[in-house]
Write an enzyme that holds these catalytic residues in place. Structure first.
Site, short mmCIF file in Angstrom:
data_model
loop_
_atom_site.label_atom_id
_atom_site.label_comp_id
_atom_site.label_asym_id
_atom_site.label_seq_id
_atom_site.Cartn_x
_atom_site.Cartn_y
_atom_site.Cartn_z
N GLY A 62 0.79 -1.22 0.00
CA GLY A 62 0.00 0.00 0.00
C GLY A 62 0.83 1.27 0.00
O GLY A 62 0.36 2.34 0.37
N LEU A 63 2.09 1.18 -0.44
CA LEU A 63 2.95 2.37 -0.46
C LEU A 63 2.72 3.23 -1.70
O LEU A 63 3.25 4.34 -1.78
CB LEU A 63 4.42 1.95 -0.45
CG LEU A 63 5.03 1.53 0.87
CD1 LEU A 63 6.51 1.31 0.71
CD2 LEU A 63 4.79 2.61 1.92
N PRO A 121 13.65 1.10 8.23
CA PRO A 121 12.87 0.20 7.37
C PRO A 121 13.42 0.14 5.94
O PRO A 121 13.48 -0.94 5.34
CB PRO A 121 11.46 0.81 7.40
CG PRO A 121 11.41 1.60 8.66
CD PRO A 121 12.80 2.11 8.89
N GLN A 131 16.57 0.74 5.04
CA GLN A 131 17.83 -0.01 5.08
C GLN A 131 17.58 -1.52 5.05
O GLN A 131 18.20 -2.26 4.29
CB GLN A 131 18.58 0.31 6.38
CG GLN A 131 19.10 1.72 6.49
CD GLN A 131 19.81 1.91 7.83
OE1 GLN A 131 20.47 1.01 8.34
NE2 GLN A 131 19.67 3.08 8.42
N LYS A 156 21.87 9.48 4.51
CA LYS A 156 21.97 8.29 5.35
C LYS A 156 21.48 7.05 4.57
O LYS A 156 22.13 6.01 4.56
CB LYS A 156 21.12 8.50 6.60
CG LYS A 156 21.41 7.54 7.70
CD LYS A 156 20.81 8.04 9.00
CE LYS A 156 20.88 6.98 10.07
NZ LYS A 156 20.05 7.33 11.22
N CYS A 212 -24.06 -1.65 -14.76
CA CYS A 212 -24.12 -3.11 -14.73
C CYS A 212 -25.20 -3.61 -13.75
O CYS A 212 -26.36 -3.64 -14.10
CB CYS A 212 -22.74 -3.70 -14.45
SG CYS A 212 -22.62 -5.38 -15.05
N PHE A 213 -24.85 -3.96 -12.51
CA PHE A 213 -25.86 -4.35 -11.52
C PHE A 213 -26.84 -3.19 -11.33
O PHE A 213 -28.04 -3.41 -11.15
CB PHE A 213 -25.12 -4.62 -10.20
CG PHE A 213 -25.79 -5.63 -9.30
CD1 PHE A 213 -26.35 -6.79 -9.80
CD2 PHE A 213 -25.79 -5.44 -7.91
CE1 PHE A 213 -26.93 -7.73 -8.95
CE2 PHE A 213 -26.36 -6.37 -7.06
CZ PHE A 213 -26.93 -7.51 -7.57
N GLY A 214 -26.33 -1.99 -11.39
CA GLY A 214 -27.17 -0.79 -11.24
C GLY A 214 -28.12 -0.59 -12.41
O GLY A 214 -29.14 0.09 -12.30
N ARG A 251 -22.87 -11.74 -16.23
CA ARG A 251 -23.37 -13.08 -16.55
C ARG A 251 -24.87 -13.03 -16.83
O ARG A 251 -25.43 -13.93 -17.42
CB ARG A 251 -23.11 -13.98 -15.33
CG ARG A 251 -22.73 -15.39 -15.66
CD ARG A 251 -22.55 -16.21 -14.39
NE ARG A 251 -21.32 -15.93 -13.67
CZ ARG A 251 -20.11 -16.35 -14.05
NH1 ARG A 251 -19.98 -17.07 -15.14
NH2 ARG A 251 -19.04 -16.07 -13.33
N HIS A 254 -19.42 -1.33 -18.42
CA HIS A 254 -18.64 -0.65 -17.38
C HIS A 254 -17.88 0.52 -18.00
O HIS A 254 -16.66 0.39 -18.26
CB HIS A 254 -17.66 -1.62 -16.72
CG HIS A 254 -18.32 -2.59 -15.80
ND1 HIS A 254 -18.56 -2.29 -14.49
CD2 HIS A 254 -18.82 -3.83 -16.03
CE1 HIS A 254 -19.17 -3.34 -13.92
NE2 HIS A 254 -19.34 -4.27 -14.83
N GLU A 304 -16.73 3.05 -16.71
CA GLU A 304 -15.67 3.63 -15.86
C GLU A 304 -14.27 3.21 -16.28
O GLU A 304 -13.30 3.92 -16.04
CB GLU A 304 -15.91 3.26 -14.38
CG GLU A 304 -15.71 1.79 -14.00
CD GLU A 304 -16.95 0.93 -14.18
OE1 GLU A 304 -17.81 1.27 -15.01
OE2 GLU A 304 -17.05 -0.12 -13.49
N1 GLN Z 1 -24.10 -9.73 -11.11
C1 GLN Z 1 -24.47 -9.18 -12.37
C2 GLN Z 1 -24.14 -10.10 -13.52
O1 GLN Z 1 -23.38 -11.02 -13.37
C3 GLN Z 1 -23.84 -7.82 -12.58
C4 GLN Z 1 -22.36 -7.88 -12.73
C5 GLN Z 1 -21.68 -6.56 -12.52
O2 GLN Z 1 -22.24 -5.63 -11.95
N2 GLN Z 1 -20.45 -6.47 -12.96
O3 GLN Z 1 -24.61 -9.92 -14.61
#
Ligand code: GLN
Length: 544
Positions: free
Chosen positions: A18-19, A195, A197, A228, A385-387, A466, A511, A513
């Site tokens: 996590g650095l 750390p 070193q 150092k 997606c799920f949304g 899926r 997706h 994003e």
């Molecule tokens: N669970 C849902 C599917 O498999 C949505 C997947 C997701 O949000 N990436 O289709």
């Protein structure tokens, strides 16, 4: 610039995870890109999972999906965003991928009777993978980040392979950058070198002498501390760099550049001193846009994996890219959908609501209520997606009168399967790499919000699902005011839904994003954040 043979920049990490090794790797790659080199990044993940696809995002961060359908470590997303360039799944190397290939070759008799061993067979396979990418993509430089911390048992074969590469490719073609930590016990306290070193000693014990040290610290590393560290680590003082806290990760390339890290790399790669001059103008304009926000827009992100901000890192970034573009700081509150029922009114204070991807039934009723709440209260909504799937379920339930509407992922026996398994998924039992993955072309219908958002008939977006919308319900939902404004695979799959009577109600099966970049926000995010700003101003007007 075309190098004779590719150069390799290996980044290792010490002291603890996590650095920000990923940010350092991305920043160095960015500096080399800005100075005219063809570069890409590779992430080595020494864990035993074949890829990140089966990992819980709350433990390991989001699963980043590449254009070619790889389910990768989230660092690949950092590289893509810093470099503004796509990176393919081969660039995420795991222990399983290497061992599967070696075992497969052994079964096929490719080793001609040899005793198959970690050295040389496993290490050869690791080196071959790295070199293949460099040569195939004709890269001047490839930056390879080795995940984990030096001293971890599972990363040993990888570090050994990198060590051998320096011997084989020559010291002028291989640089080791080690990222460590100089903690101070309080804000004004002394920066501790022990750390660093110890972690350099650990690296040297396995035969790697770092060329460059990048030291994480909260305040700029003091010269006396550099001196150092230099002495104890056998690294020149000019090759010890401070990576102190920055307001934004995008400032890190500039921070390292100002300390002369490019000159240092250039000298070691034999480019000669001062040959590399980074051209920063466009990049700096983008970085500055993240600092110049006039005011704030508040977004509620209602999802399942909110305990770790990294679970949705690409969505967070995409929202910030959009905000920066229009001069607004985006304030995101992560809300656990599981804790929302009975308390839904807390969403009223937000300018917009985003529901990200998710799997499984826990928290799904909270998401369905959220989708309904955003619709009823006319709050801008972006579903991903799920949304997307649960926005359709919510609409079927509360507007179309199908009280038991559901997704078969959540209620296998539902009488109204608004969302159902993709037909080609029936009978698939393997969980790894078996979803509908990667970029697929999408056709957008004219005169829709989606068309206004994308201003194109055809777009391409990355997927990971899926289940899908069940077209048998399309007519009913349309009659009630929800339209499906984009589709893929010759109209077979629904990709975008919207409610024209709403201020901004858009949900996508893909997706988006994953393709948002600093300075170039993905269109759905840009339109959503703009709509949230619009909602904010109209709310203000109402109050006046
Ligand atoms: N669970 C849902 C599917 O498999 C949505 C997947 C997701 O949000 N990436 O289709």
């Amino acid at each position: 610039m075309q190098a004779n043979s590719p150069k390799y920049l290996f980044v290792t990490g010490g002291v603890m995870s996590g650095l920000g090794k990923g940010v350092v790797t991305s920043s160095l790659a960015k500096l080399l890109q800005l100075s005219g080199h063809k570069i890409s990044c590779i992430k080595i993940d020494p864990y035993l999972n074949y890829d990140a696809g089966t990992m819980n995002p709350t433990a390991h961060g989001e699963v980043f999906v590449t254009e070619d359908g790889g389910e990768c470590d989230m660092d690949i997303g950092n590289y893509e965003r810093f470099l503004n360039q796509n990176i393919m799944k081969l660039h995420n190397i795991t222990t399983s991928q290497i061992y599967s290939r070696v075992i497969d070759a052994e079964r096929k008799g490719e080793y001609l009777g040899a005793c198959v061993q970690i050295i040389p067979h496993v290490t050869n396979e690791i080196k071959a993978r790295i070199k293949h990418i460099a040569l195939e993509e004709m890269l001047d430089v490839v930056a390879v980040e080795c995940g984990g911390t030096v001293g971890d048992m599972e990363s040993l074969p990888f570090l050994e392979a990198l060590r051998q590469m320096r011997l084989e490719e020559g010291p002028e073609n291989v640089i080791f950058v080690h990222v460590t930590l100089a903690p101070s016990l309080d804000v004004v306290g002394e920066q501790k070198t022990k750390p660093t070193q110890h972690s350099v000693q650990e690296l040297r014990r396995i035969g790697i002498q770092p060329d460059i040290l990048v030291v994480r610290c909260s305040l700029k590393l003091e010269d006396s501390v550099k001196k150092k560290i230099s002495m104890f680590s056998n690294v020149f003082q000019n090759d010890v760099f401070s990576c102190h806290d920055a307001k934004h990760i995008l400032e890190v390339p500039q921070m390292l550049y100002e300390q002369g890290i490019l000159g240092s790399i250039s000298k070691k790669f034999g480019y000669g001193e001062g040959v590399i001059e980074a051209s920063f103008a466009q990049w700096n304009a983008i970085v500055d846009s993240f600092k110049q926000s006039s005011s704030e827009v508040k977004i509620a992100m209602v999802g399942k994996y909110v305990k770790l901000a990294d679970s949705y890192v690409s969505i967070n970034q995409a929202l910030h890219h959009a905000g920066a573009k229009i001069g607004k700081a985006v304030k995101i509150d992560w809300i656990d959908s599981d804790e929302l029922n009975g308390n839904i009114d807390r969403l009223s204070k937000y300018d917009g609501i985003l529901v990200p991807g998710g799997f499984g039934s826990r928290g799904s009723e909270g998401i369905i209520s959220t989708a309904t709440y955003a619709r009823e209260k006319n709050i801008p909504y972006l579903g991903i997606c799920f949304g997307f799937q649960l926005a359709a379920v919510a609409f079927a339930r509360s507007v179309c009168g199908l009280a038991d509407a559901n997704s078969t992922e959540l209620a296998a026996q539902t009488k109204n399967p608004i969302i159902d398994l993709l037909p080609e998924q029936k009978g698939v039992s393997n969980k790894g790499g078996s979803l509908r993955l990667g970029a697929h072309e999408i056709e957008v219908s004219p005169s829709t919000l989606a068309h206004k958002v994308y201003n194109a008939e055809k777009i391409s977006k990355r997927h990971r699902h899926r289940y899908e919308f069940n077209k048998e319900y399309q007519k009913l939902l349309l009659e009630n005011g929800m339209i499906f404004s984009a589709s893929s695979d010759e109209g077979k799959r629904m990709e975008i839904l919207e409610i024209p009577s709403h201020k901004f109600y858009l949900a996508v099966q893909s997706h988006p994003e994953f393709s948002s970049r600093p300075g170039f926000p993905e269109e759905a995010f840009l339109s959503f954040v703009s709509a949230c700003v619009g909602a904010q101003s109209s709310a203000k007007l109402l109050k006046l």
